[in-house]
Design an enzyme around this catalytic site. Structure first.
Site, PDB file in Angstrom:
ATOM      1  N   ARG A 164      44.178  36.997  37.641  1.00  0.00           N
ATOM      2  CA  ARG A 164      44.019  36.176  36.456  1.00  0.00           C
ATOM      3  C   ARG A 164      44.135  37.085  35.229  1.00  0.00           C
ATOM      4  O   ARG A 164      43.830  38.268  35.283  1.00  0.00           O
ATOM      5  CB  ARG A 164      42.653  35.495  36.459  1.00  0.00           C
ATOM      6  CG  ARG A 164      42.511  34.419  37.499  1.00  0.00           C
ATOM      7  CD  ARG A 164      41.084  33.855  37.521  1.00  0.00           C
ATOM      8  NE  ARG A 164      40.943  32.943  38.639  1.00  0.00           N
ATOM      9  CZ  ARG A 164      40.607  33.323  39.876  1.00  0.00           C
ATOM     10  NH1 ARG A 164      40.352  34.596  40.142  1.00  0.00           N
ATOM     11  NH2 ARG A 164      40.503  32.435  40.837  1.00  0.00           N
TER      12      ARG A 164
ATOM     13  N   HIS B 161      48.687  32.020  33.086  1.00  0.00           N
ATOM     14  CA  HIS B 161      48.479  31.717  34.504  1.00  0.00           C
ATOM     15  C   HIS B 161      49.812  31.610  35.252  1.00  0.00           C
ATOM     16  O   HIS B 161      49.856  31.709  36.476  1.00  0.00           O
ATOM     17  CB  HIS B 161      47.650  30.442  34.647  1.00  0.00           C
ATOM     18  CG  HIS B 161      46.642  30.507  35.730  1.00  0.00           C
ATOM     19  ND1 HIS B 161      45.683  31.498  35.808  1.00  0.00           N
ATOM     20  CD2 HIS B 161      46.455  29.711  36.807  1.00  0.00           C
ATOM     21  CE1 HIS B 161      44.945  31.286  36.883  1.00  0.00           C
ATOM     22  NE2 HIS B 161      45.393  30.230  37.505  1.00  0.00           N
TER      23      HIS B 161
ATOM     24  N   HIS C 123      41.568  30.936  47.756  1.00  0.00           N
ATOM     25  CA  HIS C 123      41.670  29.487  47.904  1.00  0.00           C
ATOM     26  C   HIS C 123      41.030  29.046  49.214  1.00  0.00           C
ATOM     27  O   HIS C 123      40.929  29.824  50.164  1.00  0.00           O
ATOM     28  CB  HIS C 123      43.134  29.047  47.868  1.00  0.00           C
ATOM     29  CG  HIS C 123      43.739  29.137  46.505  1.00  0.00           C
ATOM     30  ND1 HIS C 123      45.090  29.107  46.300  1.00  0.00           N
ATOM     31  CD2 HIS C 123      43.180  29.253  45.272  1.00  0.00           C
ATOM     32  CE1 HIS C 123      45.344  29.208  45.010  1.00  0.00           C
ATOM     33  NE2 HIS C 123      44.200  29.292  44.367  1.00  0.00           N
TER      34      HIS C 123
END
Length: 189
Positions: free
Chosen positions: A46, A136, A162
Protein backbone atom coordinates in the site's frame (compact mmCIF):
# COMPACT_ATOMS: atom_id res chain seq x y z
CA UNK A 1 -7.45 7.51 -3.19
CA UNK A 2 -9.98 7.59 -0.43
CA UNK A 3 -10.18 11.07 1.07
CA UNK A 4 -12.64 11.74 3.88
CA UNK A 5 -14.91 8.81 3.12
CA UNK A 6 -15.02 9.19 -0.65
CA UNK A 7 -14.58 5.76 -2.17
CA UNK A 8 -13.12 5.64 -5.63
CA UNK A 9 -12.45 2.28 -7.26
CA UNK A 10 -9.20 2.21 -9.20
CA UNK A 11 -8.02 -0.37 -11.68
CA UNK A 12 -4.71 -2.10 -12.34
CA UNK A 13 -2.79 -1.14 -15.46
CA UNK A 14 -3.38 -4.11 -17.76
CA UNK A 15 -1.30 -2.93 -20.71
CA UNK A 16 2.49 -3.36 -20.47
CA UNK A 17 3.10 -0.52 -22.92
CA UNK A 18 1.15 1.82 -20.66
CA UNK A 19 3.33 0.72 -17.73
CA UNK A 20 6.45 1.48 -19.77
CA UNK A 21 5.00 4.83 -20.87
CA UNK A 22 4.31 5.74 -17.23
CA UNK A 23 7.84 4.78 -16.18
CA UNK A 24 9.39 6.77 -19.02
CA UNK A 25 7.26 9.85 -18.34
CA UNK A 26 7.92 9.76 -14.62
CA UNK A 27 11.66 9.26 -15.05
CA UNK A 28 11.94 12.21 -17.43
CA UNK A 29 10.13 14.47 -14.99
CA UNK A 30 11.35 13.31 -11.57
CA UNK A 31 13.49 10.26 -10.83
CA UNK A 32 11.98 10.05 -7.32
CA UNK A 33 8.52 9.62 -8.81
CA UNK A 34 9.82 7.00 -11.26
CA UNK A 35 11.23 4.99 -8.34
CA UNK A 36 7.96 5.35 -6.43
CA UNK A 37 6.03 3.89 -9.37
CA UNK A 38 8.63 1.22 -10.13
CA UNK A 39 8.65 -0.04 -6.54
CA UNK A 40 4.87 0.32 -6.25
CA UNK A 41 4.13 -1.94 -9.21
CA UNK A 42 6.73 -4.50 -8.19
CA UNK A 43 6.33 -4.94 -4.44
CA UNK A 44 2.55 -4.61 -4.09
CA UNK A 45 2.60 -2.60 -0.87
CA UNK A 46 0.00 0.00 0.00
CA UNK A 47 1.18 3.57 -0.59
CA UNK A 48 1.40 4.22 3.16
CA UNK A 49 3.96 1.42 3.42
CA UNK A 50 5.90 2.34 0.27
CA UNK A 51 6.36 5.89 1.54
CA UNK A 52 7.85 4.57 4.80
CA UNK A 53 10.75 2.96 2.93
CA UNK A 54 14.19 4.35 3.65
CA UNK A 55 17.60 3.91 2.07
CA UNK A 56 18.51 1.76 5.04
CA UNK A 57 15.39 -0.43 4.75
CA UNK A 58 16.14 -1.38 1.13
CA UNK A 59 19.94 -1.37 1.11
CA UNK A 60 20.37 -5.09 1.77
CA UNK A 61 17.81 -6.17 -0.83
CA UNK A 62 15.55 -7.57 1.87
CA UNK A 63 12.71 -5.44 3.18
CA UNK A 64 10.92 -5.70 6.49
CA UNK A 65 7.93 -3.43 6.94
CA UNK A 66 5.11 -3.30 9.48
CA UNK A 67 1.99 -2.66 7.44
CA UNK A 68 0.19 0.46 8.58
CA UNK A 69 -3.29 -0.92 7.83
CA UNK A 70 -2.95 -4.42 9.31
CA UNK A 71 -0.08 -4.03 11.77
CA UNK A 72 1.39 -7.23 10.31
CA UNK A 73 5.09 -7.53 9.60
CA UNK A 74 5.91 -8.28 5.99
CA UNK A 75 9.33 -9.45 4.83
CA UNK A 76 10.37 -9.93 1.23
CA UNK A 77 13.31 -9.85 -1.12
CA UNK A 78 13.45 -7.13 -3.75
CA UNK A 79 13.48 -8.13 -7.41
CA UNK A 80 16.34 -7.34 -9.74
CA UNK A 81 14.22 -4.60 -11.34
CA UNK A 82 13.75 -2.95 -7.94
CA UNK A 83 17.39 -3.27 -6.95
CA UNK A 84 18.55 -1.80 -10.26
CA UNK A 85 16.08 1.10 -9.99
CA UNK A 86 17.10 1.86 -6.39
CA UNK A 87 20.79 1.81 -7.29
CA UNK A 88 20.25 4.14 -10.25
CA UNK A 89 18.06 6.47 -8.20
CA UNK A 90 20.54 6.72 -5.34
CA UNK A 91 23.37 7.33 -7.81
CA UNK A 92 21.47 10.10 -9.62
CA UNK A 93 20.20 11.83 -6.48
CA UNK A 94 23.14 11.36 -4.16
CA UNK A 95 20.80 10.35 -1.34
CA UNK A 96 22.72 8.23 1.18
CA UNK A 97 20.33 7.88 4.14
CA UNK A 98 16.76 8.55 5.17
CA UNK A 99 13.55 8.44 3.21
CA UNK A 100 13.59 7.21 -0.37
CA UNK A 101 10.90 9.70 -1.35
CA UNK A 102 11.82 13.07 0.19
CA UNK A 103 9.46 15.99 0.04
CA UNK A 104 10.78 19.16 -1.58
CA UNK A 105 9.63 21.14 1.47
CA UNK A 106 11.26 18.92 4.09
CA UNK A 107 13.81 16.46 2.74
CA UNK A 108 13.78 14.55 6.03
CA UNK A 109 10.14 13.55 5.43
CA UNK A 110 8.59 11.59 2.57
CA UNK A 111 6.04 13.06 0.22
CA UNK A 112 2.45 12.70 1.40
CA UNK A 113 0.02 10.07 0.18
CA UNK A 114 -1.93 12.85 -1.49
CA UNK A 115 1.18 14.03 -3.35
CA UNK A 116 1.86 10.45 -4.46
CA UNK A 117 -1.74 10.14 -5.68
CA UNK A 118 -1.45 13.39 -7.65
CA UNK A 119 1.85 12.30 -9.24
CA UNK A 120 0.45 8.93 -10.37
CA UNK A 121 -2.89 10.41 -11.50
CA UNK A 122 -1.24 13.18 -13.57
CA UNK A 123 1.27 10.84 -15.18
CA UNK A 124 -1.48 8.39 -16.14
CA UNK A 125 -3.48 11.23 -17.65
CA UNK A 126 -0.42 12.45 -19.57
CA UNK A 127 0.26 9.03 -21.12
CA UNK A 128 -3.40 8.55 -22.03
CA UNK A 129 -4.58 5.96 -19.53
CA UNK A 130 -8.35 6.32 -19.53
CA UNK A 131 -9.38 4.11 -16.60
CA UNK A 132 -9.50 5.44 -13.06
CA UNK A 133 -5.97 5.48 -11.62
CA UNK A 134 -4.63 6.20 -8.16
CA UNK A 135 -1.90 5.04 -5.82
CA UNK A 136 -3.73 1.78 -5.15
CA UNK A 137 -3.41 1.10 -8.88
CA UNK A 138 0.24 0.25 -8.26
CA UNK A 139 -0.65 -2.50 -5.75
CA UNK A 140 -3.39 -3.86 -7.99
CA UNK A 141 -1.04 -3.80 -10.98
CA UNK A 142 1.51 -5.84 -9.05
CA UNK A 143 -1.11 -8.49 -8.27
CA UNK A 144 -2.59 -8.48 -11.76
CA UNK A 145 0.77 -9.00 -13.47
CA UNK A 146 1.94 -11.55 -10.91
CA UNK A 147 -1.10 -13.66 -11.82
CA UNK A 148 -0.58 -13.10 -15.56
CA UNK A 149 3.04 -14.23 -15.19
CA UNK A 150 2.00 -17.49 -13.55
CA UNK A 151 2.17 -16.76 -9.82
CA UNK A 152 -0.51 -18.84 -8.11
CA UNK A 153 -3.51 -16.91 -6.83
CA UNK A 154 -2.94 -18.38 -3.35
CA UNK A 155 0.48 -16.67 -3.17
CA UNK A 156 -0.93 -13.33 -4.26
CA UNK A 157 -3.77 -13.79 -1.78
CA UNK A 158 -1.26 -14.35 1.01
CA UNK A 159 0.93 -11.41 -0.06
CA UNK A 160 -2.10 -9.12 0.01
CA UNK A 161 -3.54 -10.61 3.23
CA UNK A 162 -6.82 -11.51 1.54
CA UNK A 163 -9.26 -14.04 2.95
CA UNK A 164 -9.93 -16.00 -0.25
CA UNK A 165 -8.83 -16.37 -3.88
CA UNK A 166 -12.13 -14.88 -5.07
CA UNK A 167 -11.42 -11.70 -3.07
CA UNK A 168 -7.98 -11.47 -4.67
CA UNK A 169 -9.31 -12.05 -8.20
CA UNK A 170 -11.96 -9.35 -7.72
CA UNK A 171 -9.40 -7.01 -6.13
CA UNK A 172 -6.92 -7.23 -9.01
CA UNK A 173 -9.68 -6.98 -11.59
CA UNK A 174 -9.60 -10.39 -13.21
CA UNK A 175 -12.65 -10.49 -15.46
CA UNK A 176 -14.42 -13.53 -16.85
CA UNK A 177 -12.98 -12.77 -20.31
CA UNK A 178 -9.45 -12.77 -18.92
CA UNK A 179 -10.11 -16.00 -17.04
CA UNK A 180 -11.25 -17.51 -20.34
CA UNK A 181 -8.10 -16.29 -22.11
CA UNK A 182 -5.60 -17.53 -19.53
CA UNK A 183 -7.29 -20.78 -18.52
CA UNK A 184 -10.26 -22.18 -20.37
CA UNK A 185 -9.07 -21.50 -23.91
CA UNK A 186 -5.73 -23.14 -23.11
CA UNK A 187 -7.20 -26.40 -21.81
CA UNK A 188 -6.79 -28.82 -24.69
CA UNK A 189 -6.25 -32.17 -23.02
Amino acid sequence: MNFKGNVCRVEPIRDKQQIEDMKEHLKLNNVRDWLLFTLGINVGLRISDVLKLTVESVSTGYVTVREKKTGKVKQFELSETCLKAIKEYLSLTGIKTGTLFPSKKDKAKPITEHQAWYIIKQSAKFVGIAQNIGTHTMRKTAGYWALRQGVGIEYIMQAFNHSSPSVTRRYIGITEDELNDVFYKKMNL
